[in-house]
Every structure is written in structure tokens, then in C-alpha cells.
Design a protein around this motif. Structure first.
Motif, PDB file in Angstrom:
ATOM      1  N   ALA A 166       0.735  -0.919   0.144  1.00  0.00           N
ATOM      2  CA  ALA A 166      -0.014  -0.128  -0.005  1.00  0.00           C
ATOM      3  C   ALA A 166       0.857   1.160  -0.085  1.00  0.00           C
ATOM      4  O   ALA A 166       2.226   1.232   0.197  1.00  0.00           O
ATOM      5  CB  ALA A 166      -1.011   0.160   1.058  1.00  0.00           C
ATOM      6  N   GLU A 167       0.136   2.355  -0.274  1.00  0.00           N
ATOM      7  CA  GLU A 167       1.137   3.396  -0.435  1.00  0.00           C
ATOM      8  C   GLU A 167       1.604   4.024   0.987  1.00  0.00           C
ATOM      9  O   GLU A 167       2.855   4.550   0.994  1.00  0.00           O
ATOM     10  CB  GLU A 167       0.202   4.717  -0.801  1.00  0.00           C
ATOM     11  N   ASP A 168       1.025   3.684   1.954  1.00  0.00           N
ATOM     12  CA  ASP A 168       1.707   3.846   3.308  1.00  0.00           C
ATOM     13  C   ASP A 168       2.745   2.747   3.736  1.00  0.00           C
ATOM     14  O   ASP A 168       3.111   2.886   4.918  1.00  0.00           O
ATOM     15  CB  ASP A 168       0.654   4.040   4.387  1.00  0.00           C
ATOM     16  N   GLY A 169       3.064   1.925   2.732  1.00  0.00           N
ATOM     17  CA  GLY A 169       4.092   1.010   3.085  1.00  0.00           C
ATOM     18  C   GLY A 169       3.377  -0.476   3.782  1.00  0.00           C
ATOM     19  O   GLY A 169       4.459  -1.201   3.903  1.00  0.00           O
ATOM     20  N   TYR A 170       2.276  -0.462   4.160  1.00  0.00           N
ATOM     21  CA  TYR A 170       1.944  -1.880   4.522  1.00  0.00           C
ATOM     22  C   TYR A 170       1.856  -2.789   3.392  1.00  0.00           C
ATOM     23  O   TYR A 170       1.813  -2.559   2.241  1.00  0.00           O
ATOM     24  CB  TYR A 170       0.329  -1.476   5.118  1.00  0.00           C
TER      25      TYR A 170
END
Ligand SMILES: Cc1cc2nc3c(=O)[nH]c(=O)nc-3n(C[C@H](O)[C@H](O)[C@H](O)COP(=O)(O)OP(=O)(O)OC[C@H]3O[C@@H](n4cnc5c(N)ncnc54)[C@H](O)[C@@H]3O)c2cc1C
Length: 236
Positions: free
Chosen positions: A51-55
């Protein structure tokens, strides 16, 4: 220079070349995996979503393609509320890039040269189709015997390919259907073959028990479980 296991363990960007939906149930993805290590039938790849948040979330998917095919083909069954399968089945499009590593798995891999029995339930047919394609490619289809099970004909991925190859097919929730029960498994058990069993926990447990009752040596049985244990997890 990197060895094959080191290369297989390396994450790489695979390009999605085609996406074919299997009704509402799943999707066939064909991936171009750059500088790939050729898999053995039965091995799997790991796909990682970011995901964009790094998840990140990663899941395993068996190769359906034979080793000789240019693209890596995967079949992904859409699991209810499934985090990764839902994305792969509903969002991914040709041209997308997915992180992937593999192939993985030494135990659940067929050498293509010795007798084998493949027993699969639902999406558990995926690695068996790879074995089937390999058997055809090396000209040894007589080495591999397949028995597969699904709720209904619509729930069986690769149905036509499996039927054309002479696989024994059982539909457990279809009118007039049948099961891979103890008698059926006893009829196909072969102590001289390696038995590859793949599917839900409940399906693989039942098939292992039938094989053992039929005299299949324990050491010749190899099992790959795809999902959680429980009543609702069986598609076989
Ligand atoms: C070696 C290996 C090879 C695999 N090969 C394939 C393959 O070729 N094709 C394929 O479709 N899957 C395959 N799987 C299963 C796959 O890795 C995922 O577990 C599956 O796609 C579900 O992931 P998810 O993120 O969508 O679900 P999650 O978000 O992890 O789970 C969502 C819910 O679904 C339940 N659930 C999880 N998996 C299943 C399942 N299989 N059946 C029913 N309920 C489930 C969970 O308990 C949870 O309640 C393989 C698994 C392993 C270990």
C-alpha cells in the motif's frame, strides 16, 4: 554469481500480461517474471501487495503453468473477505506490476519422471495442472493420474483441461454428484507412486486418511494445505 535458491528468494517486479476471470470465483493471472528461476511442477510463488503507506501483505500461489511455458500462470480463488485474493481477483489489470518471489517448495514438487498421483480439491487443482502440463511436455502423460473434486462443475478451475486429460472428477454438491470417498481413492491408490494432495485442510485430511486406508505408504504422501481449518473452508 547468485545461485538459483538465492535468485528465487529475491523479490522482483512481475508484469501482469493477462487477467482472465473465472466467473465470480477467481482469476487466472499470467505474469512475466524477469530473470525467473524455472519452477518444478508443484512449486509456488509468493505475491506481495504494497500500500502507499508501506503496509504489505503477501500470500502464496502455486504455479499452474508448466516449467516450459514463458509466462508464470497463477489461479487465485476469491476468498470471502480475503485481503489479497480479493485485490488480485477484482482490481489487478494487465500492465500492472506485482512484487513476487519464488519458486518455493522442495517437498511438494514432482520430478516429471516417476509415477505420481495428484488429488486436488477446488483451487487445490492449481499445482496439479502444472504437473499435467509438464507430463504432456515431456511426453510422459501415463506417469500422472489425477482425481479432483469441487462443489459443482462451475467451481472447478481448469475443468476442460482436466477432463480432456482423463482426470477422475467428482462434484460433491451437484445433483447426482459424487465424492472422492474411500472406495474411489482405494481404486486409484498406487503404492509405487508419490501422492500429491492439495486443497483445504478438511479435504487434505480426508484424502490422506483414505490413502492410508488403501495401503498408500505414509512416506509417499505429500500434502499442501491452502486455507484455514473448518466447516466452511472446504471447496472440495
Ligand atoms: C503453498 C501454498 C500455495 C497456495 N496456492 C494457492 C493457489 O494456487 N490458489 C489460491 O487461490 N490459493 C492458494 N493458496 C492460498 C493463498 O495463499 C491465500 O491463503 C488465499 O488466497 C487467501 O488469502 P487472502 O489474503 O485473500 O485471505 P485472508 O485475508 O488471509 O483471509 C480472509 C478470510 O478467509 C479465510 N481463508 C483464507 N484462505 C482461505 C481459503 N483458501 N479458503 C477458504 N477460506 C480461506 C481466512 O480464515 C479468513 O477468515 C496457497 C497457500 C499456500 C500455503
Amino acid at each position: 554469481m547468485a545461485t538459483d535458491p538465492q535468485r528465487a528468494a529475491t523479490w522482483r517486479d512481475a508484469k501482469v500480461v493477462s487477467v482472465d476471470h473465472h466467473g465470480e470465483l477467481g482469476v487466472i493471472l499470467r505474469l512475466h517474471v524477469p530473470d525467473r528461476v524455472v519452477h518444478r511442477p508443484g512449486q509456488h510463488y509468493v505475491l506481495r501487495l504494497r500500500a502507499e503507506d508501506g503496509y504489505t501483505a503477501s500470500r502464496s500461489y502455486s504455479a499452474v503453468s508448466g516449467p516450459a511455458e514463458d509466462l508464470v500462470e497463477l489461479y487465485v480463488e476469491k476468498v470471502p473477505d480475503g485481503e489479497v485474493s480479493g485485490f488480485l481477483a477484482e482490481v489487478v489489470e494487465p500492465g500492472d506490476v506485482l512484487e513476487c518471489r519464488g519458486p518455493i517448495g522442495r517437498w511438494f514438487a514432482w520430478d516429471g519422471a516417476t509415477p505420481a498421483l495428484g488429488i486436488g480439491g477446488g483451487s487445490g487443482v492449481a499445482p496439479l495442472v502444472s504437473m499435467l502440463r509438464h507430463a504432456r511436455a515431456v511426453g510422459r502423460p501415463e506417469l500422472l493420474h489425477l482425481a479432483v473434486s469441487a462443489w459443482t462443475a462451475e467451481h472447478l478451475p481448469y475443468r476442460e483441461e482436466l477432463e480432456a486429460a482423463g482426470a477422475l472428477v467428482a462434484y460433491s454438491r451437484q445433483k447426482g454428484g459424487s465424492r472422492l470417498d474411500a472406495a474411489v481413492i482405494a481404486a486409484i491408490a498406487d503404492p509405487g507412486a508419490t501422492a500429491f494432495v492439495c486443497g483445504s485442510a478438511r479435504f487434505t485430511l480426508a484424502m490422506e486418511s483414505h490413502l492410508l486406508s488403501a495401503g498408500q505408504p505414509e512416506a509417499s504422501i505429500r500434502i499442501e494445505r491452502f486455507g484455514p481449518t473448518g466447516e466452511n473452508a472446504e471447496h472440495g
